[in-house]
Write a protein that holds these residues in place. Structure first.
Motif, PDB file in Angstrom:
ATOM      1  N   GLU A  23       0.828  -1.197   0.000  1.00  0.00           N
ATOM      2  CA  GLU A  23       0.000   0.000   0.000  1.00  0.00           C
ATOM      3  C   GLU A  23       0.864   1.250   0.000  1.00  0.00           C
ATOM      4  O   GLU A  23       1.932   1.273   0.608  1.00  0.00           O
ATOM      5  CB  GLU A  23      -0.887  -0.016   1.247  1.00  0.00           C
ATOM      6  CG  GLU A  23      -1.748   1.200   1.399  1.00  0.00           C
ATOM      7  CD  GLU A  23      -2.519   1.162   2.692  1.00  0.00           C
ATOM      8  OE1 GLU A  23      -2.156   1.927   3.616  1.00  0.00           O
ATOM      9  OE2 GLU A  23      -3.467   0.373   2.786  1.00  0.00           O
ATOM     10  N   ARG A  25       0.171   5.679   0.211  1.00  0.00           N
ATOM     11  CA  ARG A  25      -0.838   6.732   0.337  1.00  0.00           C
ATOM     12  C   ARG A  25      -0.155   8.075   0.539  1.00  0.00           C
ATOM     13  O   ARG A  25       0.941   8.146   1.092  1.00  0.00           O
ATOM     14  CB  ARG A  25      -1.825   6.440   1.455  1.00  0.00           C
ATOM     15  CG  ARG A  25      -1.198   6.389   2.819  1.00  0.00           C
ATOM     16  CD  ARG A  25      -2.198   6.197   3.958  1.00  0.00           C
ATOM     17  NE  ARG A  25      -2.779   4.873   3.936  1.00  0.00           N
ATOM     18  CZ  ARG A  25      -3.988   4.586   4.382  1.00  0.00           C
ATOM     19  NH1 ARG A  25      -4.739   5.512   4.905  1.00  0.00           N
ATOM     20  NH2 ARG A  25      -4.443   3.365   4.344  1.00  0.00           N
ATOM     21  N   ARG A  86      -4.698   6.778  -2.407  1.00  0.00           N
ATOM     22  CA  ARG A  86      -4.236   5.510  -1.834  1.00  0.00           C
ATOM     23  C   ARG A  86      -4.223   4.473  -2.943  1.00  0.00           C
ATOM     24  O   ARG A  86      -5.198   4.306  -3.661  1.00  0.00           O
ATOM     25  CB  ARG A  86      -5.179   5.063  -0.717  1.00  0.00           C
ATOM     26  CG  ARG A  86      -4.811   3.731  -0.117  1.00  0.00           C
ATOM     27  CD  ARG A  86      -5.784   3.375   1.000  1.00  0.00           C
ATOM     28  NE  ARG A  86      -5.473   2.070   1.526  1.00  0.00           N
ATOM     29  CZ  ARG A  86      -6.378   1.161   1.834  1.00  0.00           C
ATOM     30  NH1 ARG A  86      -7.656   1.412   1.671  1.00  0.00           N
ATOM     31  NH2 ARG A  86      -6.016   0.006   2.312  1.00  0.00           N
ATOM     32  N   THR A  88      -3.309   0.337  -3.611  1.00  0.00           N
ATOM     33  CA  THR A  88      -3.093  -0.938  -2.951  1.00  0.00           C
ATOM     34  C   THR A  88      -2.851  -1.996  -4.011  1.00  0.00           C
ATOM     35  O   THR A  88      -3.635  -2.122  -4.953  1.00  0.00           O
ATOM     36  CB  THR A  88      -4.320  -1.335  -2.106  1.00  0.00           C
ATOM     37  OG1 THR A  88      -4.661  -0.264  -1.241  1.00  0.00           O
ATOM     38  CG2 THR A  88      -4.033  -2.574  -1.289  1.00  0.00           C
TER      39      THR A  88
END
Length: 155
Positions: A23, A25, A86, A88
């Protein structure tokens, strides 16, 4: 500006345990410059994850990030509030998920993209997202705002 760094959960051990989900962000100013920076960060994160900039995956995600962040700046801007990006990477699901969150919860995207005016100079962004993403949608964000998300299938 960058407020987070890519993180990775524990690697699976001998086929037991969770699959690594990666991930990244960051938060950006709700401006055209912020949208450009978000797209550049997304391309950089994807390169770190093994998707070089000229790859179809990187180009697809960059276009989706560009469209969703442009919409966040144009339609979701609330003075004094930034937007968040974000990304992922889920190898088990074979997906990259893009999420763009802004502070304007009252202006949600339509459930399906509306046909643009033939002579119009805008209004095609969600059509592109609809074609390129495996699926997309929006969810309310607590305490305020919304998150528009799209999932891209990996080759």
């Amino acid at each position: 500006m960058l407020t987070g760094t890519p993180t990775q959960e524990d690697e699976p051990r001998r086929g037991v345990g969770p699959v690594a989900v990666t991930e990244a962000r960051a938060q950006f100013a709700s401006s055209p410059r912020g949208a450009r920076l978000a797209r550049r960060h997304a391309v950089r994160w994807l390169e770190e994850w093994g998707c070089p900039p000229p790859s179809d995956t990187s180009c697809t995600v960059a276009l989706i990030v560009g469209e969703l962040t442009a919409n966040a700046v144009r339609h979701g801007r609330v003075p004094g509030h930034d937007f968040a990006l974000r990304l992922t990477l889920d190898p088990e699901a074979n997906l990259i998920r893009v999420e763009v969150s802004d502070a304007a919860g009252t202006r949600t995207p339509p459930a399906s993209p509306l046909p643009p005016c033939p002579e119009g100079e805008s209004g095609r962004g969600l059509l592109l997202v609809d074609v390129l993403a495996a699926r997309w949608g929006s969810t309310p964000r607590r305490p305020v705002g919304k998150t528009v998300w799209a999932e891209v299938s990996l080759p």
